[in-house]
Write an enzyme that holds these catalytic residues in place. Sequence first.
Site, PDB file in Angstrom:
ATOM      1  N   ILE A   1     -28.086  31.930  28.325  1.00  0.00           N
ATOM      2  CA  ILE A   1     -28.368  31.245  29.590  1.00  0.00           C
ATOM      3  C   ILE A   1     -28.576  32.237  30.738  1.00  0.00           C
ATOM      4  CG2 ILE A   1     -25.900  30.874  30.155  1.00  0.00           C
ATOM      5  CD1 ILE A   1     -26.826  28.143  31.320  1.00  0.00           C
TER       6      ILE A   1
ATOM      7  N   TYR B   1     -23.764  27.579  21.334  1.00  0.00           N
ATOM      8  CA  TYR B   1     -22.602  26.901  20.747  1.00  0.00           C
ATOM      9  C   TYR B   1     -21.747  26.168  21.774  1.00  0.00           C
ATOM     10  CZ  TYR B   1     -24.026  29.353  16.612  1.00  0.00           C
ATOM     11  OH  TYR B   1     -24.775  29.786  15.542  1.00  0.00           O
TER      12      TYR B   1
ATOM     13  N   GLU C   1     -11.922  18.288  31.410  1.00  0.00           N
ATOM     14  CA  GLU C   1     -11.302  19.275  30.512  1.00  0.00           C
ATOM     15  C   GLU C   1     -10.078  19.867  31.191  1.00  0.00           C
ATOM     16  OE1 GLU C   1     -14.408  22.006  29.332  1.00  0.00           O
ATOM     17  OE2 GLU C   1     -15.581  20.406  28.434  1.00  0.00           O
TER      18      GLU C   1
ATOM     19  N   HIS D   1      -9.260  29.916  22.880  1.00  0.00           N
ATOM     20  CA  HIS D   1      -9.434  28.457  22.972  1.00  0.00           C
ATOM     21  C   HIS D   1      -8.349  27.821  22.115  1.00  0.00           C
ATOM     22  CE1 HIS D   1     -11.101  24.467  22.969  1.00  0.00           C
ATOM     23  NE2 HIS D   1     -12.026  24.852  23.828  1.00  0.00           N
TER      24      HIS D   1
ATOM     25  N   ARG E   1      -6.033  26.294  29.713  1.00  0.00           N
ATOM     26  CA  ARG E   1      -6.080  26.806  28.339  1.00  0.00           C
ATOM     27  C   ARG E   1      -5.015  27.806  27.967  1.00  0.00           C
ATOM     28  NH1 ARG E   1     -12.443  27.489  27.460  1.00  0.00           N
ATOM     29  NH2 ARG E   1     -12.716  25.239  27.590  1.00  0.00           N
TER      30      ARG E   1
ATOM     31  N   HIS F   1     -12.080  33.309  22.407  1.00  0.00           N
ATOM     32  CA  HIS F   1     -13.168  32.428  22.846  1.00  0.00           C
ATOM     33  C   HIS F   1     -14.010  33.029  23.963  1.00  0.00           C
ATOM     34  CE1 HIS F   1     -15.138  28.626  23.637  1.00  0.00           C
ATOM     35  NE2 HIS F   1     -14.711  28.606  24.880  1.00  0.00           N
TER      36      HIS F   1
ATOM     37  N   ARG G   1     -10.215  31.766  32.957  1.00  0.00           N
ATOM     38  CA  ARG G   1     -11.383  30.948  33.335  1.00  0.00           C
ATOM     39  C   ARG G   1     -11.084  29.469  33.216  1.00  0.00           C
ATOM     40  NH1 ARG G   1     -15.851  28.654  30.199  1.00  0.00           N
ATOM     41  NH2 ARG G   1     -14.698  29.351  28.371  1.00  0.00           N
TER      42      ARG G   1
HETATM   43  P1  FAD Z   1     -24.985  34.716  25.346  1.00  0.00           P
HETATM   44  O1  FAD Z   1     -25.426  33.317  25.416  1.00  0.00           O
HETATM   45  O2  FAD Z   1     -23.933  35.024  24.358  1.00  0.00           O
HETATM   46  O3  FAD Z   1     -26.248  35.623  25.018  1.00  0.00           O
HETATM   47  C1  FAD Z   1     -26.079  36.998  24.733  1.00  0.00           C
HETATM   48  C2  FAD Z   1     -27.405  37.574  24.306  1.00  0.00           C
HETATM   49  O4  FAD Z   1     -27.354  38.987  24.313  1.00  0.00           O
HETATM   50  C3  FAD Z   1     -27.844  37.185  22.904  1.00  0.00           C
HETATM   51  O5  FAD Z   1     -29.222  36.907  22.940  1.00  0.00           O
HETATM   52  C4  FAD Z   1     -27.593  38.453  22.100  1.00  0.00           C
HETATM   53  O6  FAD Z   1     -28.384  38.585  20.956  1.00  0.00           O
HETATM   54  C5  FAD Z   1     -27.948  39.495  23.138  1.00  0.00           C
HETATM   55  N1  FAD Z   1     -27.405  40.821  22.862  1.00  0.00           N
HETATM   56  C6  FAD Z   1     -26.090  41.187  22.817  1.00  0.00           C
HETATM   57  N2  FAD Z   1     -26.006  42.507  22.550  1.00  0.00           N
HETATM   58  C7  FAD Z   1     -27.272  42.972  22.429  1.00  0.00           C
HETATM   59  C8  FAD Z   1     -27.828  44.247  22.144  1.00  0.00           C
HETATM   60  N3  FAD Z   1     -27.068  45.334  21.884  1.00  0.00           N
HETATM   61  N4  FAD Z   1     -29.163  44.360  22.079  1.00  0.00           N
HETATM   62  C9  FAD Z   1     -29.976  43.280  22.298  1.00  0.00           C
HETATM   63  N5  FAD Z   1     -29.493  42.044  22.561  1.00  0.00           N
HETATM   64  C10 FAD Z   1     -28.163  41.905  22.635  1.00  0.00           C
HETATM   65  N6  FAD Z   1     -18.910  27.631  28.542  1.00  0.00           N
HETATM   66  C11 FAD Z   1     -19.040  26.566  29.360  1.00  0.00           C
HETATM   67  O7  FAD Z   1     -19.205  26.716  30.583  1.00  0.00           O
HETATM   68  N7  FAD Z   1     -18.990  25.298  28.844  1.00  0.00           N
HETATM   69  C12 FAD Z   1     -18.806  25.056  27.522  1.00  0.00           C
HETATM   70  O8  FAD Z   1     -18.786  23.916  27.105  1.00  0.00           O
HETATM   71  C13 FAD Z   1     -18.648  26.160  26.657  1.00  0.00           C
HETATM   72  N8  FAD Z   1     -18.411  25.964  25.334  1.00  0.00           N
HETATM   73  C14 FAD Z   1     -18.381  27.053  24.511  1.00  0.00           C
HETATM   74  C15 FAD Z   1     -18.254  26.853  23.139  1.00  0.00           C
HETATM   75  C16 FAD Z   1     -18.303  27.930  22.271  1.00  0.00           C
HETATM   76  C17 FAD Z   1     -18.151  27.706  20.794  1.00  0.00           C
HETATM   77  C18 FAD Z   1     -18.462  29.239  22.787  1.00  0.00           C
HETATM   78  C19 FAD Z   1     -18.526  30.412  21.867  1.00  0.00           C
HETATM   79  C20 FAD Z   1     -18.560  29.442  24.153  1.00  0.00           C
HETATM   80  C21 FAD Z   1     -18.519  28.365  25.023  1.00  0.00           C
HETATM   81  N9  FAD Z   1     -18.640  28.542  26.396  1.00  0.00           N
HETATM   82  C22 FAD Z   1     -18.735  27.458  27.210  1.00  0.00           C
HETATM   83  C23 FAD Z   1     -18.868  29.877  26.957  1.00  0.00           C
HETATM   84  C24 FAD Z   1     -20.377  30.050  27.233  1.00  0.00           C
HETATM   85  O9  FAD Z   1     -21.107  29.424  26.218  1.00  0.00           O
HETATM   86  C25 FAD Z   1     -20.752  31.513  27.298  1.00  0.00           C
HETATM   87  O10 FAD Z   1     -19.887  32.205  28.132  1.00  0.00           O
HETATM   88  C26 FAD Z   1     -22.173  31.666  27.834  1.00  0.00           C
HETATM   89  O11 FAD Z   1     -23.048  30.854  27.109  1.00  0.00           O
HETATM   90  C27 FAD Z   1     -22.589  33.120  27.766  1.00  0.00           C
HETATM   91  O12 FAD Z   1     -23.954  33.190  28.095  1.00  0.00           O
HETATM   92  P2  FAD Z   1     -24.626  34.618  28.223  1.00  0.00           P
HETATM   93  O13 FAD Z   1     -26.040  34.368  28.573  1.00  0.00           O
HETATM   94  O14 FAD Z   1     -23.821  35.470  29.097  1.00  0.00           O
HETATM   95  O15 FAD Z   1     -24.504  35.254  26.755  1.00  0.00           O
HETATM   96  C1  SIN Z   2     -15.019  23.434  25.194  1.00  0.00           C
HETATM   97  O1  SIN Z   2     -15.950  22.658  25.073  1.00  0.00           O
HETATM   98  O2  SIN Z   2     -13.841  23.168  24.969  1.00  0.00           O
HETATM   99  C2  SIN Z   2     -15.337  24.795  25.667  1.00  0.00           C
HETATM  100  C3  SIN Z   2     -15.592  24.761  27.103  1.00  0.00           C
HETATM  101  C4  SIN Z   2     -15.577  26.142  27.682  1.00  0.00           C
HETATM  102  O3  SIN Z   2     -15.342  27.113  26.984  1.00  0.00           O
HETATM  103  O4  SIN Z   2     -15.778  26.233  28.885  1.00  0.00           O
END
Ligand code: FAD
Ligand code: SIN
Length: 542
Positions: A13, A46, A116, A244, A292, A353, A388
Amino acid sequence: MQQTDFLVIGSGIAGLTYALKVANQFPDKKVLVMTKAAADETNTKYAQGGIAVVNDLENDSFQKHINDTLIAGDGLCNENVVEIVVKEGPERVQEIIDWGAKFDKEKDGDYKRGKEGGHSEFRILHHKDVTGKEMERALIDAVAKQKNIEFIKHCFVVDIITQHHLGYLVNKATPDVECYGVYVLNLETNKIEKILAKITLLATGGNGQVYRTTTNPSIATGDGVAMVYRAKGRIENMEFIQFHPTALYEPGVRGQAFLITEAVRGDGGILRNKNGEPFMEKYDDRKDLAPRDIVARAIDSEMKRTGTEHVWLDCRHFTKEKFTEHFPNIYAKCLSIGIDITQHMIPVAPAAHYSCGGIKTDEWGRSSIHNLYACGECASTGLHGANRLASNSLLEAMVFAHRCFMDSVAKISESSNSPLHKWRGVGGEVPDWNAKGTTEPKEMILITQSLKELQLVMSDYVGIVRNDVRLQRAMRRLDLLWEETEQLYESSSVSPQLLELRNMITVGYLIVKGASFRKESRGLHYNTDYPGKSNLVQNIVL
Ligand code: FAD
Ligand code: SIN
C-alpha cells in the site's frame, strides 16, 4: 545501469500509493517500482480487519481516535504525527475509494464500521475479512493504467548506494549521507545491476519472518531497515514488535500463520482457556477488546499457566449467516481444517505481526539519508509509539505516502545543481557490483539452518515476555550467526536466501539492542526485570 526520476522499492500500500501520486503529478517523469516477489505478495494483501478512519462525525470524533492511538502507544507517540494521521486519514481513504477500492456498506448505503481492540468507537472500514486484498487489487489496477510507471517484479534490492560506494568514509557521524539509488539482484539473470534515482522511497514492509511464528508472508524480512542501518541511517524503537493475539494454531505448520482478525472479537468472539473459562476479565476491564499487548500477554500467561500451546476463540454463539457475512474467508479456512466455527472453538495463539519501529522519519517521511524517503511498515514515523492501535497501519501508510509525495514534489523541482542532486555527476562513478572471488554456495543448509536458529532465538528469548538474561543470551547467539553469515557473504555469490538471512540477523540484532537499552516495561516491550515504566520517556535510536 538504469536511471530514473523516482525509484519505489515495494509494491504494498505504501509504495503503490506513492508511485501513483508522483506518476500522476509528473506524467513526463519516470517512476520505477521494484519488488522482490510477485506484484501483490505483500503484507498489505493479507490485511483482514480493515482501516481505522473517522468518517462518521455524528458518532465519532478525531479526538477520540487520537486518544485511542495515544493510549495504545503508551506515552511514546509523537502527538503531532498522531493528529496528522487521524485528521488527514479521511481524505486519503476517499482517494483509494476513488481509485476503485470497495468497502462494505449497510443497506442504506452508509459504510459498515467494525471495532477492534483499543478502539472506543466502531470506525474500521473493511471489505469482508479480506480488506488488504481488495486495497492491493485496486492499487495494482490503478498502477497498470499509469503509463509512466515501470513495474519490475522479482528484483531483490540489495543495498542503497551512497558516497560510501564512491570511496568516501561514511559513518554515523557523517552529516550529509546521500542516496543515489540502489544495487539490485535481478532474479532472472542472477546479476547485480545498479539503478540511479533522483529520489528513492523505501516501502519494504515488516519483519515478522525474524520470528518462528508470524502472520507475515515470506517477503517480510526487514530488508529496508537492514539496508538503511548498513548505510548509516537512523533506526528507531525496534524493540516494539507487536504480537497478534489470535493467529490460527495449526500444529506442524511452519512459516506464515493464518490470522483470525481481531474484528471477530469486535463482533463478540470470546477467548477461553484450556478449561473453557473466559479469562480476559482477570487481566483488563476491556476484556477481549483490550489493546493487543495486553491480550497477547494474557494469552501467553494462560498458556504457560495451563501448559498448553494455544487458547480457544469461541464463536459458537454466531450463526453461520452472521459469521460468513463478515468473515467468509476465515469460515472457509477453518472449515478446510475440520473446524466448523458454529460447533467448535478455534485454537489460537499469539504470533509476531507488526514492527512498530523502523527507519526513523520526520513528518514528511524523510529518512536521515538525503533523497531517501521511507513509509509504511518499514518506517518509524512516531504514530505508533510503544504499541500500534489496530488497523492504524494501512491508514498511516496512505497518509505518509501522500506526505512523501508532497515533499518529493518540492525536492524534484529543486535545481539539479543543488548539492543534493549530484546524482547525474556521480552516475558514471558508481562502481559496478564487485563479485570477484565469490563462488556458488556449496551447501544451502548453511543458510536454512542459520535461519531456523535465528527464528528460535528470537522467539524463545525476545518474544512477548523478556528479561536481561534472555536478551544477553540472544545477543551472544546472534553474534555467532552474524560472524558465520558474513563469512558466507564474503565468499559466496549472493542469493535472495542469503541476502534475507543477512538482513534478518541485522534486524534481530536491532530488536535485541533496542530491548536491552530499554530498562523498563512499556507497551509491547515487557521485561520482567523492570516491570514498571521508567520516568525517562525516550525513543531508542540506533
Ligand atoms: P508491504 O505491503 O509488506 O509491502 C512490502 C513490499 O516491499 C513488497 O512488495 C515486498 O516484496 C517489497 N520488498 C521488501 N524487501 C524488498 C527488497 N529487498 N527488494 C525489493 N522489494 C522488496 N493493518 C491494518 O491497518 N489493518 C489490518 O486489518 C491489518 N491486518 C493485517 C493482517 C495481516 C495478516 C498482516 C500480516 C498485517 C496486517 N496489517 C493490518 C498490517 C498491514 O497490512 C501492513 O503494515 C501494511 O500492509 C504494510 O504495507 P507496506 O506497503 O508498508 O508493506
Ligand atoms: C486484524 O485484522 O486483527 C489485524 C488488524 C491490524 O493488524 O491492524
